[in-house]
Motif scaffolding. Structure first.
Motif, mmCIF file in Angstrom:
data_model
loop_
_atom_site.group_PDB
_atom_site.id
_atom_site.type_symbol
_atom_site.label_atom_id
_atom_site.label_comp_id
_atom_site.label_asym_id
_atom_site.label_seq_id
_atom_site.Cartn_x
_atom_site.Cartn_y
_atom_site.Cartn_z
ATOM 1 N N VAL A 84 0.854 -1.197 0.000
ATOM 2 C CA VAL A 84 0.000 0.000 0.000
ATOM 3 C C VAL A 84 0.889 1.245 0.000
ATOM 4 C CG1 VAL A 84 -1.883 -1.194 1.190
ATOM 5 C CG2 VAL A 84 -0.154 0.022 2.534
ATOM 6 N N LYS A 85 0.274 2.407 -0.111
ATOM 7 C CA LYS A 85 1.051 3.651 -0.146
ATOM 8 C C LYS A 85 1.349 4.141 1.276
ATOM 9 C CE LYS A 85 1.474 4.180 -4.517
ATOM 10 N NZ LYS A 85 2.815 3.894 -5.066
ATOM 11 N N GLY A 86 2.572 4.544 1.499
ATOM 12 C CA GLY A 86 2.941 5.189 2.751
ATOM 13 C C GLY A 86 2.687 6.679 2.632
ATOM 14 N N ILE A 87 2.036 7.253 3.641
ATOM 15 C CA ILE A 87 1.648 8.669 3.606
ATOM 16 C C ILE A 87 2.468 9.449 4.644
ATOM 17 C CG2 ILE A 87 -0.279 10.282 3.909
ATOM 18 C CD1 ILE A 87 -0.581 8.435 1.474
ATOM 19 N N SER A 88 2.917 10.638 4.230
ATOM 20 C CA SER A 88 3.754 11.464 5.105
ATOM 21 C C SER A 88 2.895 12.322 6.036
ATOM 22 C CB SER A 88 4.622 12.404 4.268
ATOM 23 O OG SER A 88 3.816 13.456 3.756
ATOM 24 N N ARG A 89 3.561 12.985 6.957
ATOM 25 C CA ARG A 89 2.887 13.866 7.905
ATOM 26 C C ARG A 89 2.241 15.056 7.222
ATOM 27 N NH1 ARG A 89 4.092 12.836 13.164
ATOM 28 N NH2 ARG A 89 5.169 10.862 13.332
ATOM 29 N N SER A 90 2.681 15.374 6.012
ATOM 30 C CA SER A 90 2.020 16.460 5.285
ATOM 31 C C SER A 90 1.014 15.927 4.275
ATOM 32 C CB SER A 90 3.057 17.343 4.601
ATOM 33 O OG SER A 90 3.896 16.568 3.795
ATOM 34 N N GLY A 91 0.699 14.613 4.345
ATOM 35 C CA GLY A 91 -0.360 14.050 3.515
ATOM 36 C C GLY A 91 0.066 13.589 2.147
ATOM 37 N N LYS A 92 1.381 13.516 1.891
ATOM 38 C CA LYS A 92 1.848 13.107 0.565
ATOM 39 C C LYS A 92 2.174 11.619 0.529
ATOM 40 C CE LYS A 92 3.759 17.543 -0.705
ATOM 41 N NZ LYS A 92 4.774 18.420 -0.169
ATOM 42 N N GLU A 93 1.992 11.014 -0.658
ATOM 43 C CA GLU A 93 2.443 9.635 -0.848
ATOM 44 C C GLU A 93 3.951 9.652 -0.960
ATOM 45 O OE1 GLU A 93 0.536 7.786 -4.176
ATOM 46 O OE2 GLU A 93 -1.484 8.198 -3.428
ATOM 47 N N ILE A 94 4.632 8.880 -0.105
ATOM 48 C CA ILE A 94 6.099 8.952 -0.119
ATOM 49 C C ILE A 94 6.777 7.637 -0.489
ATOM 50 C CG2 ILE A 94 6.530 10.932 1.386
ATOM 51 C CD1 ILE A 94 6.672 8.992 3.756
ATOM 52 N N CYS A 95 6.067 6.512 -0.359
ATOM 53 C CA CYS A 95 6.735 5.246 -0.634
ATOM 54 C C CYS A 95 5.697 4.121 -0.642
ATOM 55 C CB CYS A 95 7.793 4.941 0.434
ATOM 56 S SG CYS A 95 7.135 4.942 2.113
ATOM 57 N N ASP A 96 6.148 2.951 -1.103
ATOM 58 C CA ASP A 96 5.336 1.744 -0.946
ATOM 59 C C ASP A 96 5.698 1.097 0.384
ATOM 60 O OD1 ASP A 96 4.110 2.053 -3.379
ATOM 61 O OD2 ASP A 96 5.533 0.769 -4.446
ATOM 62 N N VAL A 97 4.691 0.566 1.073
ATOM 63 C CA VAL A 97 4.960 -0.147 2.320
ATOM 64 C C VAL A 97 4.227 -1.485 2.281
ATOM 65 C CG1 VAL A 97 5.309 1.947 3.682
ATOM 66 C CG2 VAL A 97 3.053 0.936 3.597
ATOM 67 N N GLU A 98 4.832 -2.482 2.919
ATOM 68 C CA GLU A 98 4.232 -3.821 2.958
ATOM 69 C C GLU A 98 3.423 -4.001 4.239
ATOM 70 O OE1 GLU A 98 7.072 -6.954 3.191
ATOM 71 O OE2 GLU A 98 5.513 -8.492 3.418
ATOM 72 N N VAL A 99 2.200 -4.486 4.075
ATOM 73 C CA VAL A 99 1.369 -4.803 5.243
ATOM 74 C C VAL A 99 1.814 -6.166 5.775
ATOM 75 C CG1 VAL A 99 -0.975 -5.236 6.061
ATOM 76 C CG2 VAL A 99 -0.562 -3.482 4.315
ATOM 77 N N VAL A 100 2.307 -6.165 7.009
ATOM 78 C CA VAL A 100 2.848 -7.393 7.600
ATOM 79 C C VAL A 100 1.783 -8.126 8.412
ATOM 80 C CG1 VAL A 100 4.582 -8.265 9.225
ATOM 81 C CG2 VAL A 100 5.168 -6.411 7.640
ATOM 82 N N LYS A 101 0.947 -7.386 9.117
ATOM 83 C CA LYS A 101 -0.064 -8.038 9.953
ATOM 84 C C LYS A 101 -1.222 -7.082 10.214
ATOM 85 C CE LYS A 101 -0.312 -10.879 14.109
ATOM 86 N NZ LYS A 101 0.412 -11.365 15.281
ATOM 87 N N VAL A 102 -2.438 -7.630 10.153
ATOM 88 C CA VAL A 102 -3.640 -6.841 10.451
ATOM 89 C C VAL A 102 -4.376 -7.509 11.608
ATOM 90 C CG1 VAL A 102 -5.855 -6.021 9.567
ATOM 91 C CG2 VAL A 102 -3.864 -6.101 8.050
ATOM 92 N N ILE A 103 -4.644 -6.752 12.660
ATOM 93 C CA ILE A 103 -5.442 -7.267 13.784
ATOM 94 C C ILE A 103 -6.686 -6.397 13.885
ATOM 95 C CG2 ILE A 103 -5.506 -7.730 16.267
ATOM 96 C CD1 ILE A 103 -2.487 -8.060 16.194
ATOM 97 N N ASN A 104 -7.847 -7.050 13.768
ATOM 98 C CA ASN A 104 -9.104 -6.299 13.745
ATOM 99 C C ASN A 104 -10.212 -7.140 14.368
ATOM 100 O OD1 ASN A 104 -11.034 -4.352 13.116
ATOM 101 N ND2 ASN A 104 -11.466 -5.278 11.122
ATOM 102 N N GLY A 105 -10.089 -7.399 15.650
ATOM 103 C CA GLY A 105 -11.078 -8.211 16.345
ATOM 104 C C GLY A 105 -11.953 -7.377 17.260
ATOM 105 N N ASN A 106 -12.677 -8.045 18.153
ATOM 106 C CA ASN A 106 -13.560 -7.334 19.080
ATOM 107 C C ASN A 106 -12.789 -6.379 19.980
ATOM 108 O OD1 ASN A 106 -15.797 -8.592 18.065
ATOM 109 N ND2 ASN A 106 -15.787 -10.234 19.591
ATOM 110 N N LYS A 107 -11.593 -6.798 20.404
ATOM 111 C CA LYS A 107 -10.813 -5.940 21.305
ATOM 112 C C LYS A 107 -10.441 -4.618 20.644
ATOM 113 C CE LYS A 107 -8.389 -9.263 24.220
ATOM 114 N NZ LYS A 107 -7.091 -9.924 24.414
#
Ligand code: SF4
Ligand code: SF4
Length: 162
Positions: free
Chosen positions: A113-136
């Motif tokens: 996915v795209k990495g976004i900078s503090r000023s809102g710009k696309e700066i690089c590609d980044v790899e999603v390593v892990k997604v946690i999205n449960g009840n907690k």
């Protein structure tokens, strides 16, 4: 500067990053909480008591890197989305970030996915390593992404899809 633009000043950010870099483990939470507000879920959710808010709930939180395990629990418990976890030891060329994410679609493990900078710009590609999205997580996903080292001081979030 923060109050006028929403972007934290370089000095404030560098001071937080340098504190992490000079800690022995070189990984842990960065608390980007720069104002005195009555708030403490970061502290009460931390299983190792690594976040201190003293003398009262209005004080800014402080981190004890000796106690922080970089678990990321405080990241999705912060209502201000003001915490990032960094692991500088992840690889030779990349820093592992744990970030909170409340938008849709939620990415999948292995996505680029795209990495976004503090000023809102696309700066690089980044790899999603892990997604946690449960009840907690209560609709605030905890997403681990590998960010190229040359961008780690600017990176703040991701953009999924077009
Ligand atoms: S990353 Fe985990 S151990 Fe570190 S401050 Fe947050 S909740 Fe505590
Ligand atoms: S939970 Fe987030 S906004 Fe509240 S004190 Fe902690 S870091 Fe600041």
């Amino acid at each position: 500067m923060l109050e006028k633009t929403g972007i934290v000043t370089r000095d404030r950010l560098d001071s937080k990053i340098n504190e992490l870099l000079s800690s022995p483990k070189r990984k842990g939470a960065i608390l980007e909480c720069y104002e005195e507000i009555p708030c403490n879920p970061c502290s009460t959710s931390c299983p190792t008591n690594a976040i201190i808010i003293k003398p009262d709930i209005n004080a800014k939180p402080e981190i004890d890197y000796e106690k922080c395990t970089a678990c990321g629990i405080c990241v999705y418990n912060c209502p201000g989305l003001a915490i990032l976890v960094l692991d500088m030891n992840y690889s030779e060329s990349k820093v592992l970030f744990k970030i909170s994410y409340e938008l849709l679609p939620i990415p999948n493990n292995g996505d680029i996915v795209k990495g976004i900078s503090r000023s809102g710009k696309e700066i690089c590609d980044v790899e999603v390593v892990k997604v946690i999205n449960g009840n907690k997580q209560d609709h605030t996903s905890l997403i681990s992404v590998a960010v190229p080292k040359e961008h780690f001081k600017e990176f703040v979030t991701i953009k999924v899809g077009v």
